[in-house]
Design a protein around this motif. Structure first.
Motif, PDB file in Angstrom:
ATOM      1  N   PRO A 265       8.078   3.735   7.322  1.00 11.32           N
ATOM      2  CA  PRO A 265       7.552   4.999   7.813  1.00 11.32           C
ATOM      3  C   PRO A 265       7.279   4.905   9.306  1.00 11.32           C
ATOM      4  O   PRO A 265       6.792   3.892   9.784  1.00 11.32           O
ATOM      5  N   HIS A 266       7.645   5.945  10.050  1.00 14.60           N
ATOM      6  CA  HIS A 266       7.294   5.920  11.461  1.00 14.60           C
ATOM      7  C   HIS A 266       5.837   6.342  11.589  1.00 14.60           C
ATOM      8  O   HIS A 266       5.176   6.680  10.617  1.00 14.60           O
ATOM      9  N   ALA A 267       5.306   6.295  12.797  1.00 12.54           N
ATOM     10  CA  ALA A 267       3.868   6.495  13.014  1.00 12.54           C
ATOM     11  C   ALA A 267       3.354   7.798  12.427  1.00 12.54           C
ATOM     12  O   ALA A 267       2.299   7.827  11.797  1.00 12.54           O
ATOM     13  N   ASP A 268       4.093   8.901  12.595  1.00 14.76           N
ATOM     14  CA  ASP A 268       3.622  10.181  12.058  1.00 14.76           C
ATOM     15  C   ASP A 268       3.570  10.149  10.539  1.00 14.76           C
ATOM     16  O   ASP A 268       2.618  10.627   9.934  1.00 14.76           O
ATOM     17  N   GLY A 269       4.594   9.578   9.908  1.00 12.98           N
ATOM     18  CA  GLY A 269       4.613   9.485   8.447  1.00 12.98           C
ATOM     19  C   GLY A 269       3.493   8.599   7.935  1.00 12.98           C
ATOM     20  O   GLY A 269       2.848   8.918   6.938  1.00 12.98           O
ATOM     21  N   LEU A 270       3.240   7.506   8.633  1.00 16.30           N
ATOM     22  CA  LEU A 270       2.162   6.605   8.236  1.00 16.30           C
ATOM     23  C   LEU A 270       0.815   7.315   8.372  1.00 16.30           C
ATOM     24  O   LEU A 270      -0.050   7.187   7.513  1.00 16.30           O
ATOM     25  N   SER A 271       0.650   8.069   9.430  1.00 20.06           N
ATOM     26  CA  SER A 271      -0.605   8.817   9.622  1.00 20.06           C
ATOM     27  C   SER A 271      -0.829   9.799   8.483  1.00 20.06           C
ATOM     28  O   SER A 271      -1.952   9.937   7.991  1.00 20.06           O
ATOM     29  N   GLN A 272       0.228  10.458   8.053  1.00 15.49           N
ATOM     30  CA  GLN A 272       0.103  11.424   6.957  1.00 15.49           C
ATOM     31  C   GLN A 272      -0.211  10.716   5.644  1.00 15.49           C
ATOM     32  O   GLN A 272      -1.025  11.189   4.855  1.00 15.49           O
ATOM     33  N   MET A 273       0.439   9.580   5.392  1.00 18.60           N
ATOM     34  CA  MET A 273       0.170   8.833   4.159  1.00 18.60           C
ATOM     35  C   MET A 273      -1.261   8.310   4.148  1.00 18.60           C
ATOM     36  O   MET A 273      -1.933   8.352   3.122  1.00 18.60           O
ATOM     37  N   ALA A 274      -1.728   7.811   5.275  1.00 17.72           N
ATOM     38  CA  ALA A 274      -3.071   7.217   5.348  1.00 17.72           C
ATOM     39  C   ALA A 274      -4.151   8.236   5.011  1.00 17.72           C
ATOM     40  O   ALA A 274      -5.166   7.889   4.404  1.00 17.72           O
ATOM     41  N   LYS A 275      -3.932   9.484   5.363  1.00 13.97           N
ATOM     42  CA  LYS A 275      -4.916  10.534   5.084  1.00 13.97           C
ATOM     43  C   LYS A 275      -5.135  10.720   3.585  1.00 13.97           C
ATOM     44  O   LYS A 275      -6.187  11.176   3.165  1.00 13.97           O
ATOM     45  N   ARG A 276      -4.125  10.380   2.795  1.00 12.71           N
ATOM     46  CA  ARG A 276      -4.210  10.596   1.342  1.00 12.71           C
ATOM     47  C   ARG A 276      -4.789   9.402   0.585  1.00 12.71           C
ATOM     48  O   ARG A 276      -5.058   9.496  -0.598  1.00 12.71           O
ATOM     49  N   ILE A 277      -4.996   8.282   1.267  1.00 11.68           N
ATOM     50  CA  ILE A 277      -5.493   7.084   0.588  1.00 11.68           C
ATOM     51  C   ILE A 277      -6.993   7.236   0.346  1.00 11.68           C
ATOM     52  O   ILE A 277      -7.770   7.386   1.280  1.00 11.68           O
ATOM     53  N   GLU A 278      -7.358   7.197  -0.927  1.00 12.99           N
ATOM     54  CA  GLU A 278      -8.763   7.297  -1.305  1.00 12.99           C
ATOM     55  C   GLU A 278      -9.288   6.012  -1.931  1.00 12.99           C
ATOM     56  O   GLU A 278     -10.496   5.794  -1.986  1.00 12.99           O
ATOM     57  N   ALA A 279      -8.409   5.184  -2.406  1.00 10.96           N
ATOM     58  CA  ALA A 279      -8.795   3.946  -3.088  1.00 10.96           C
ATOM     59  C   ALA A 279      -9.178   2.869  -2.066  1.00 10.96           C
ATOM     60  O   ALA A 279      -8.694   2.885  -0.928  1.00 10.96           O
ATOM     61  N   PRO A 280     -10.012   1.930  -2.483  1.00 14.79           N
ATOM     62  CA  PRO A 280     -10.274   0.779  -1.613  1.00 14.79           C
ATOM     63  C   PRO A 280      -8.943   0.118  -1.258  1.00 14.79           C
ATOM     64  O   PRO A 280      -8.046   0.016  -2.092  1.00 14.79           O
ATOM     65  N   THR A 281      -8.827  -0.322  -0.017  1.00 19.31           N
ATOM     66  CA  THR A 281      -7.547  -0.814   0.485  1.00 19.31           C
ATOM     67  C   THR A 281      -7.724  -2.152   1.185  1.00 19.31           C
ATOM     68  O   THR A 281      -8.659  -2.344   1.952  1.00 19.31           O
ATOM     69  N   LEU A 282      -6.804  -3.056   0.917  1.00 18.66           N
ATOM     70  CA  LEU A 282      -6.754  -4.358   1.577  1.00 18.66           C
ATOM     71  C   LEU A 282      -5.445  -4.425   2.351  1.00 18.66           C
ATOM     72  O   LEU A 282      -4.376  -4.214   1.790  1.00 18.66           O
ATOM     73  N   VAL A 283      -5.535  -4.703   3.649  1.00 18.97           N
ATOM     74  CA  VAL A 283      -4.358  -4.831   4.507  1.00 18.97           C
ATOM     75  C   VAL A 283      -4.246  -6.292   4.910  1.00 18.97           C
ATOM     76  O   VAL A 283      -5.169  -6.858   5.494  1.00 18.97           O
TER      77      VAL A 283
END
Length: 105
Positions: free
Chosen positions: A33-51
């Motif tokens: 995903p490019h930066a814009d797509g990643l930004s849109q996906m990140a907005k939908r993440i509600e679960a605890p996340t480990l990077v």
């Protein structure tokens, strides 16, 4: 028909080319995903996340990791110094422990 032998170790350039990338740098293996797509996906993440990120990652730079930190400020971020994109193969025990500890919370 005999089964194909399993590859040992990290995938080399020849293995990476098998997925359709003549340069062998994994770009043809999976869409990124490019930066814009990643930004849109990140907005939908509600679960605890480990990077998880290896600071020698040739696929995702330190700048891209900082971008992810900004997009996911509530996420836990683990950096593996001296390791690359496949740190889970390079130090599986450490990565496994980090994932297990995260899931135990």
């Amino acid at each position: 028909m005999e089964p194909k032998p399993r590859r040992r170790g990290l995938p080399g350039a020849a293995a990476r080319r098998e997925c359709g990338d003549p340069r062998g740098d994994m770009d043809g293996c999976a869409p990124r995903p490019h930066a814009d797509g990643l930004s849109q996906m990140a907005k939908r993440i509600e679960a605890p996340t480990l990077v998880l990120w290896g600071d020698q990652d040739g696929s995702f730079s330190a700048a891209s990791q900082e971008h992810i930190r900004q997009l996911l400020p509530e996420a836990e971020h683990e950096t593996y110094e001296g390791y690359g994109h496949n740190m889970f193969w390079e130090v599986p025990e450490e990565v496994g422990t980090a994932i297990s500890n995260f899931l135990d919370k």
